[in-house]
Design an enzyme around this catalytic site. Structure first.
Site, PDB file in Angstrom:
ATOM      1  N   GLY A 109      14.666  30.203  43.100  1.00 25.64           N
ATOM      2  CA  GLY A 109      13.643  29.795  42.134  1.00 25.64           C
ATOM      3  C   GLY A 109      13.889  28.383  41.664  1.00 25.64           C
ATOM      4  O   GLY A 109      13.686  28.065  40.493  1.00 25.64           O
ATOM      5  N   ASP A 127      12.317  28.511  46.894  1.00 23.82           N
ATOM      6  CA  ASP A 127      11.235  28.928  45.994  1.00 23.82           C
ATOM      7  C   ASP A 127      10.023  29.266  46.850  1.00 23.82           C
ATOM      8  O   ASP A 127      10.078  29.195  48.083  1.00 23.82           O
ATOM      9  CB  ASP A 127      10.919  27.819  44.978  1.00 23.82           C
ATOM     10  CG  ASP A 127      10.437  28.377  43.639  1.00 23.82           C
ATOM     11  OD1 ASP A 127       9.587  29.288  43.660  1.00 23.82           O
ATOM     12  OD2 ASP A 127      10.893  27.915  42.584  1.00 23.82           O
ATOM     13  N   ASP A 134      10.201  34.340  49.645  1.00 24.95           N
ATOM     14  CA  ASP A 134       9.997  35.293  48.556  1.00 24.95           C
ATOM     15  C   ASP A 134      11.348  35.920  48.224  1.00 24.95           C
ATOM     16  O   ASP A 134      11.944  36.609  49.053  1.00 24.95           O
ATOM     17  CB  ASP A 134       9.001  36.366  48.994  1.00 24.95           C
ATOM     18  CG  ASP A 134       8.682  37.378  47.905  1.00 24.95           C
ATOM     19  OD1 ASP A 134       9.435  37.436  46.904  1.00 24.95           O
ATOM     20  OD2 ASP A 134       7.693  38.111  48.053  1.00 24.95           O
ATOM     21  N   MET A 135      11.836  35.687  46.995  1.00 22.53           N
ATOM     22  CA  MET A 135      13.175  36.166  46.623  1.00 22.53           C
ATOM     23  C   MET A 135      13.260  37.687  46.579  1.00 22.53           C
ATOM     24  O   MET A 135      14.360  38.243  46.570  1.00 22.53           O
ATOM     25  CB  MET A 135      13.589  35.580  45.268  1.00 22.53           C
ATOM     26  CG  MET A 135      12.729  35.973  44.106  1.00 22.53           C
ATOM     27  SD  MET A 135      13.218  35.077  42.605  1.00 22.53           S
ATOM     28  CE  MET A 135      11.906  35.558  41.480  1.00 22.53           C
ATOM     29  N   HIS A 167      15.046  36.125  33.499  1.00 23.61           N
ATOM     30  CA  HIS A 167      14.394  36.514  32.244  1.00 23.61           C
ATOM     31  C   HIS A 167      12.872  36.641  32.386  1.00 23.61           C
ATOM     32  O   HIS A 167      12.207  37.095  31.462  1.00 23.61           O
ATOM     33  CB  HIS A 167      14.768  35.558  31.107  1.00 23.61           C
ATOM     34  CG  HIS A 167      14.117  34.208  31.178  1.00 23.61           C
ATOM     35  ND1 HIS A 167      14.247  33.273  30.179  1.00 23.61           N
ATOM     36  CD2 HIS A 167      13.346  33.604  32.112  1.00 23.61           C
ATOM     37  CE1 HIS A 167      13.587  32.178  30.486  1.00 23.61           C
ATOM     38  NE2 HIS A 167      13.031  32.358  31.654  1.00 23.61           N
ATOM     39  N   ASP A 168      12.341  36.254  33.549  1.00 22.07           N
ATOM     40  CA  ASP A 168      10.903  36.397  33.790  1.00 22.07           C
ATOM     41  C   ASP A 168      10.517  37.799  34.253  1.00 22.07           C
ATOM     42  O   ASP A 168       9.334  38.097  34.393  1.00 22.07           O
ATOM     43  CB  ASP A 168      10.437  35.397  34.857  1.00 22.07           C
ATOM     44  CG  ASP A 168      10.491  33.960  34.361  1.00 22.07           C
ATOM     45  OD1 ASP A 168      10.283  33.738  33.158  1.00 22.07           O
ATOM     46  OD2 ASP A 168      10.748  33.066  35.187  1.00 22.07           O
ATOM     47  N   GLU A 206      21.504  31.899  31.753  1.00 19.33           N
ATOM     48  CA  GLU A 206      20.481  32.571  30.937  1.00 19.33           C
ATOM     49  C   GLU A 206      21.014  32.748  29.511  1.00 19.33           C
ATOM     50  O   GLU A 206      22.219  32.661  29.264  1.00 19.33           O
ATOM     51  CB  GLU A 206      20.174  33.960  31.505  1.00 19.33           C
ATOM     52  CG  GLU A 206      19.485  33.970  32.849  1.00 19.33           C
ATOM     53  CD  GLU A 206      17.963  34.016  32.744  1.00 19.33           C
ATOM     54  OE1 GLU A 206      17.434  33.853  31.624  1.00 19.33           O
ATOM     55  OE2 GLU A 206      17.322  34.223  33.788  1.00 19.33           O
ATOM     56  N   GLU A 245      14.530  38.290  27.250  1.00 17.72           N
ATOM     57  CA  GLU A 245      15.923  37.866  27.172  1.00 17.72           C
ATOM     58  C   GLU A 245      16.778  39.116  26.995  1.00 17.72           C
ATOM     59  O   GLU A 245      16.301  40.140  26.502  1.00 17.72           O
ATOM     60  CB  GLU A 245      16.125  36.892  26.009  1.00 17.72           C
ATOM     61  CG  GLU A 245      15.272  35.633  26.072  1.00 17.72           C
ATOM     62  CD  GLU A 245      15.597  34.715  27.234  1.00 17.72           C
ATOM     63  OE1 GLU A 245      16.574  34.981  27.970  1.00 17.72           O
ATOM     64  OE2 GLU A 245      14.862  33.724  27.432  1.00 17.72           O
TER      65      GLU A 245
END
Length: 352
Positions: A196, A219, A239-240, A257-258, A286, A318
């Site tokens: 990412g 990414d 694509d991760m 965190h997304d 993070e 988070e």
């Protein structure tokens, strides 16, 4: 001091605080105005206290209106006012105003412009609906803009540029804090995949600080298509959730965190597959929330970030130390350690 006097003081403080909520948008609006006009850049480049008349001329602003904006920012300690002579005062930079410079090394201007854009402000009007509903993972962002964050960015080039600039801005601050605070994390790492990695800002800083590292900026294809080219960095689209390029270590800054726990575990399992079993590791940058630590200003920022993720992403959040431990354990990592930095994020090293 009697109970009555204490109560009166508490009520006065409450009234002041409620006015800050009533007019809370003013601060972000004034700061956005200052960035768009380039006030911080002009005052910094002037090199000495700058009189209002010269500032207005340089910015081509109406002096009386500019005075009102500057008066507010001086009161909020964004700029300071200093005497030039017996009759004139001027405006000078502060550490805070330098963060608003468009070209500053530690600028946060792009992040402010993103979060104060109409696209990112509109979702906040639906926050209460998101809290009330159960079994619905459609974010207020999607309600307001018709698509989730990632789909919207893919088909709106202007917003995509705004978003990438903001992420690059945060990466400069976060990665620099990581380099300065935890350089040992990168000892022995010869290849590093930034999962990412966006436009490659974070990875370019890392390979510059640690020139022995071969970097892979990974990414979505449309994201890496506009990433800068470099001899030490290979841009790879993919694509991760499907697969991640192999490297000694996987690096994730503000990615996990997304997503919710289930999706995080999928990403982390792909990271684990991409690194060597014997010497590989995953480096996660993070926030680590401490819910019961009152008065911690950075902790308060973490809680605000968590609320922003509820407004802008479908499932993001988070995490506390306990939550990180659970996600990493379920992803197949046997041990991890956490190192704080001077930023809101911490560095988490996870090992197979």
């Amino acid at each position: 001091m009697g109970d009555m006097e204490v109560t009166i003081k508490e009520e006065v403080r409450a009234e002041i605080k409620i006015w800050n909520y009533v007019l809370g948008y003013v601060k972000i609006a004034v700061v956005k105005c200052a960035i768009e006009l380039g006030i911080a850049d002009v005052i910094e480049n002037y090199g000495s206290p700058m009189p209002l008349s010269e500032l207005a001329t340089a910015l081509r602003c109406e002096p009386s209106r500019l005075h009102r904006i500057m008066r507010f920012m001086v009161h909020d300690r964004i700029f300071k006012q200093e005497p030039i002579n017996q009759h004139t005062v001027g405006f000078s930079s502060t550490p805070l105003s330098r963060l608003l410079m468009k070209g500053g090394q530690k600028s946060m201007a792009a992040l402010i412009l993103l979060m104060s854009s109409p696209t990112c402000l509109a979702p906040w009007h639906s926050l209460s609906a998101r809290v009330l509903e159960t079994g619905n993972n459609i974010s207020p962002f999607e309600v307001a803009n018709g698509k989730d964050l990632w789909s919207y960015a893919e088909v709106n080039p202007d917003f995509r540029e705004l978003f990438n600039n903001a992420m690059g801005c945060d990466a400069r601050l976060t990665v620099q804090a990581t380099i300065e605070g935890c350089p040992e994390v990168f000892d022995g790492v010869e290849s590093l995949v930034d999962v990412g990695g966006g436009n490659g800002t974070a990875l370019s800083l890392l390979v510059k600080a640690f020139p022995w590292i071969r970097g892979i900026n990974f990414d979505l294809p449309h994201v890496v298509a506009v990433a800068a080219k470099s001899d030490s960095i290979e841009n790879v689209g993919g694509d991760m959730f499907m697969s991640i390029p192999n490297a000694d270590a996987a690096f994730l800054v503000w990615v996990l965190h997304d997503w919710d726990d289930e999706e995080c575990i999928k990403i982390l399992k792909k990271c684990r597959e991409a690194i060597p079993e014997d010497k590989g590791k995953v480096i996660i940058v993070e926030a680590v929330l401490e819910e019961d630590k009152e008065g911690d200003e950075l902790g308060g920022v973490g809680l605000m970030l968590d609320t922003a993720l509820m407004a802008i992403t479908n499932k993001g959040k988070e995490r506390t130390l306990k939550e990180w431990s659970s996600v990493l354990r379920q992803s197949g990592f046997t041990r991890f350690n956490i190192k704080p930095t001077h930023a809101v994020q911490s560095v988490i090293e996870a090992y197979p």
